[in-house]
Design a protein around this motif. Sequence first.
Motif, mmCIF file in Angstrom:
data_model
loop_
_atom_site.group_PDB
_atom_site.id
_atom_site.type_symbol
_atom_site.label_atom_id
_atom_site.label_comp_id
_atom_site.label_asym_id
_atom_site.label_seq_id
_atom_site.Cartn_x
_atom_site.Cartn_y
_atom_site.Cartn_z
ATOM 1 N N ALA A 1 2.648 -39.851 65.750
ATOM 2 C CA ALA A 1 3.836 -39.107 65.314
ATOM 3 C C ALA A 1 4.909 -40.046 64.790
ATOM 4 C CB ALA A 1 4.371 -38.266 66.475
ATOM 5 N N ASN A 2 5.118 -41.169 65.463
ATOM 6 C CA ASN A 2 6.134 -42.128 65.027
ATOM 7 C C ASN A 2 5.729 -42.835 63.736
ATOM 8 O OD1 ASN A 2 8.488 -42.685 67.180
ATOM 9 N ND2 ASN A 2 6.641 -42.071 68.273
ATOM 10 N N ILE A 3 4.469 -43.202 63.637
ATOM 11 C CA ILE A 3 3.998 -43.870 62.417
ATOM 12 C C ILE A 3 4.058 -42.911 61.236
ATOM 13 C CG2 ILE A 3 1.931 -44.819 61.303
ATOM 14 C CD1 ILE A 3 1.219 -46.083 64.017
ATOM 15 N N ASP A 4 3.654 -41.665 61.435
ATOM 16 C CA ASP A 4 3.688 -40.685 60.344
ATOM 17 C C ASP A 4 5.111 -40.456 59.852
ATOM 18 O OD1 ASP A 4 0.964 -40.388 60.436
ATOM 19 O OD2 ASP A 4 0.992 -38.479 61.523
ATOM 20 N N HIS B 1 -3.503 -44.876 60.263
ATOM 21 C CA HIS B 1 -3.524 -44.938 58.803
ATOM 22 C C HIS B 1 -4.923 -44.702 58.241
ATOM 23 C CE1 HIS B 1 0.635 -46.120 58.162
ATOM 24 N NE2 HIS B 1 0.524 -47.037 59.113
ATOM 25 N N ALA B 2 -5.952 -45.047 59.009
ATOM 26 C CA ALA B 2 -7.326 -44.877 58.515
ATOM 27 C C ALA B 2 -7.663 -43.414 58.246
ATOM 28 C CB ALA B 2 -8.317 -45.470 59.512
ATOM 29 N N ARG B 3 -6.938 -42.492 58.872
ATOM 30 C CA ARG B 3 -7.211 -41.067 58.682
ATOM 31 C C ARG B 3 -6.570 -40.507 57.415
ATOM 32 N NH1 ARG B 3 -5.915 -38.125 64.311
ATOM 33 N NH2 ARG B 3 -6.720 -36.368 63.093
ATOM 34 N N ARG B 4 -5.788 -41.309 56.727
ATOM 35 C CA ARG B 4 -5.083 -40.817 55.546
ATOM 36 C C ARG B 4 -6.014 -40.755 54.335
ATOM 37 N NH1 ARG B 4 -0.169 -40.780 57.563
ATOM 38 N NH2 ARG B 4 0.571 -42.514 58.850
ATOM 39 N N ASP B 5 -5.797 -39.761 53.516
ATOM 40 C CA ASP B 5 -6.552 -39.616 52.265
ATOM 41 C C ASP B 5 -5.679 -40.110 51.111
ATOM 42 O OD1 ASP B 5 -8.420 -38.980 50.385
ATOM 43 O OD2 ASP B 5 -7.938 -36.838 50.343
ATOM 44 N N GLU B 6 -5.464 -41.420 51.102
ATOM 45 C CA GLU B 6 -4.671 -42.065 50.053
ATOM 46 C C GLU B 6 -5.600 -42.980 49.259
ATOM 47 O OE1 GLU B 6 -1.637 -41.876 48.986
ATOM 48 O OE2 GLU B 6 -0.716 -40.578 50.489
ATOM 49 N N ASP C 1 4.129 -51.754 60.100
ATOM 50 C CA ASP C 1 4.803 -50.977 61.145
ATOM 51 C C ASP C 1 4.327 -51.397 62.532
ATOM 52 O OD1 ASP C 1 2.258 -49.977 60.966
ATOM 53 O OD2 ASP C 1 2.853 -47.972 60.311
ATOM 54 N N GLY C 2 4.299 -52.704 62.762
ATOM 55 C CA GLY C 2 3.805 -53.235 64.026
ATOM 56 C C GLY C 2 4.698 -53.002 65.223
ATOM 57 N N HIS C 3 5.846 -52.360 65.028
ATOM 58 C CA HIS C 3 6.738 -52.097 66.157
ATOM 59 C C HIS C 3 6.303 -50.881 66.960
ATOM 60 C CE1 HIS C 3 8.045 -49.798 62.694
ATOM 61 N NE2 HIS C 3 8.784 -49.013 63.446
ATOM 62 N N HIS C 4 5.344 -50.126 66.470
ATOM 63 C CA HIS C 4 4.896 -48.932 67.189
ATOM 64 C C HIS C 4 3.791 -49.306 68.174
ATOM 65 C CE1 HIS C 4 7.454 -46.210 65.104
ATOM 66 N NE2 HIS C 4 6.952 -46.505 63.929
ATOM 67 N N GLY D 1 10.994 -49.817 59.818
ATOM 68 C CA GLY D 1 11.672 -49.565 61.077
ATOM 69 C C GLY D 1 11.563 -50.696 62.074
ATOM 70 N N MET D 2 10.835 -51.752 61.717
ATOM 71 C CA MET D 2 10.697 -52.889 62.621
ATOM 72 C C MET D 2 11.918 -53.797 62.580
ATOM 73 S SD MET D 2 7.429 -55.437 62.927
ATOM 74 C CE MET D 2 7.124 -56.337 64.445
ATOM 75 N N HIS D 3 12.609 -53.796 61.413
ATOM 76 C CA HIS D 3 13.830 -54.591 61.217
ATOM 77 C C HIS D 3 13.581 -56.085 61.407
ATOM 78 C CE1 HIS D 3 15.527 -50.682 61.080
ATOM 79 N NE2 HIS D 3 15.597 -50.502 62.383
ATOM 80 N N ARG D 4 12.454 -56.546 60.910
ATOM 81 C CA ARG D 4 12.126 -57.972 60.927
ATOM 82 C C ARG D 4 12.209 -58.538 59.519
ATOM 83 N NH1 ARG D 4 6.304 -59.784 63.153
ATOM 84 N NH2 ARG D 4 5.662 -58.921 61.136
#
Length: 371
Positions: free
Chosen positions: A191-194, A228-233, A178-181, A144-147
């Motif tokens: 919410a936007n990153i998720d 992202h650190a909270r994700r269980d991936e 996703d540095g645009h957030h 979504g950054m469109h770079r």
Amino acid sequence: MTPDYRITDTSEIVTPALLVFRRIVEDNLQAMLKIAGDAARLRPHCKTHKMPAVTKLQLELGITKHKCATLAEAEMLADAGAKDILLAYNIVGANIARVARFAEKFPDVNFMVTADHPGPVKQLSECTRAAGVSVGMMIDIDSGMHRTGIAPGENAVALYRQIASSPGLRPAGIHAYDGHHHQRDIDERRANIDRDWQQVIELRDQLVAAGLPVPRLVASGTPGFPVHARRDEPHLELSPGTTVFHDAGSVANFPDLAFTPAALVLTRVVSLPDDRLVTFDVGSKGIASDPPVNKRVDFPNLPDAEVVSQNEEHLIVRTSRSSEFAPGDEQLVIPWHICPTCALYKEAHVIVDVELQERWPVAARDRQLNI
């Protein structure tokens, strides 16, 4: 707690000068580890510091995976002892042959690059195959950054399949920056990153269903790091960069980030143009000039300082305390954007317990080292 930015003796420091407060750097690295939960989940970006000394501090803490934006940074990392390096920048032109030369010079490094177009994939495959080397390639996704990056979907699947079938290349996973957030409120940012992250997971599932290996997902800059650190991936790697030094922009924009500015610039007064103005020697050649002129520096010991203008060698500020200054007086400033500020200096003066103890070369400020 107010950081201790005292320095016993600055008489031999030519200004403007980049100063690094080592104890604060070490604290920031520990904070990164705490947020990530495990050093194995980190792939910090070296574009902030560009310094072998900082890389070695990270390696000593068990941070074995690293990210960079230039081949010079990749070479700096490898020379410092890093064995797992992602060059998260799409390779074109003369850099294609340089990638092959890097793989030849550092055969024990797991070296990876990114791509978002079939042309460079084909060119790099031909080059690495001719050199008899193999390089990992991640697909660069536009979150979504469109770079840079290719949108998730059928074209992304086709590109990853091309990578997987190309001699001299290894399918290495998905890179999604996703540095645009920049939302100041952490809940709004999350919410936007998720929302954007869901597309990445759907693409990952598509690739796996097609029988294609996806060994890693590399995500987050500094604003998205705690999200992202909270994700269980299990294969997620987190790549903050600014956190190692932090800066005034991050302090202002992301109050949820528990880091402290560790890299400051020492500047001296060179003129007193009138009874409200003070001119310092930290011009645009001494501090990053990409933010608006009134948001390029923060004076921690001169809170009412208002930047009037800045050019190559001068920074003019308006302050009610101008009468307190004389030519040669010193101030410390916190850059609003530390990453490009570091690149303006050949070395950093390292302060430990108020003493100047050593100097750290900013080795990767150049675009080319040896390769």
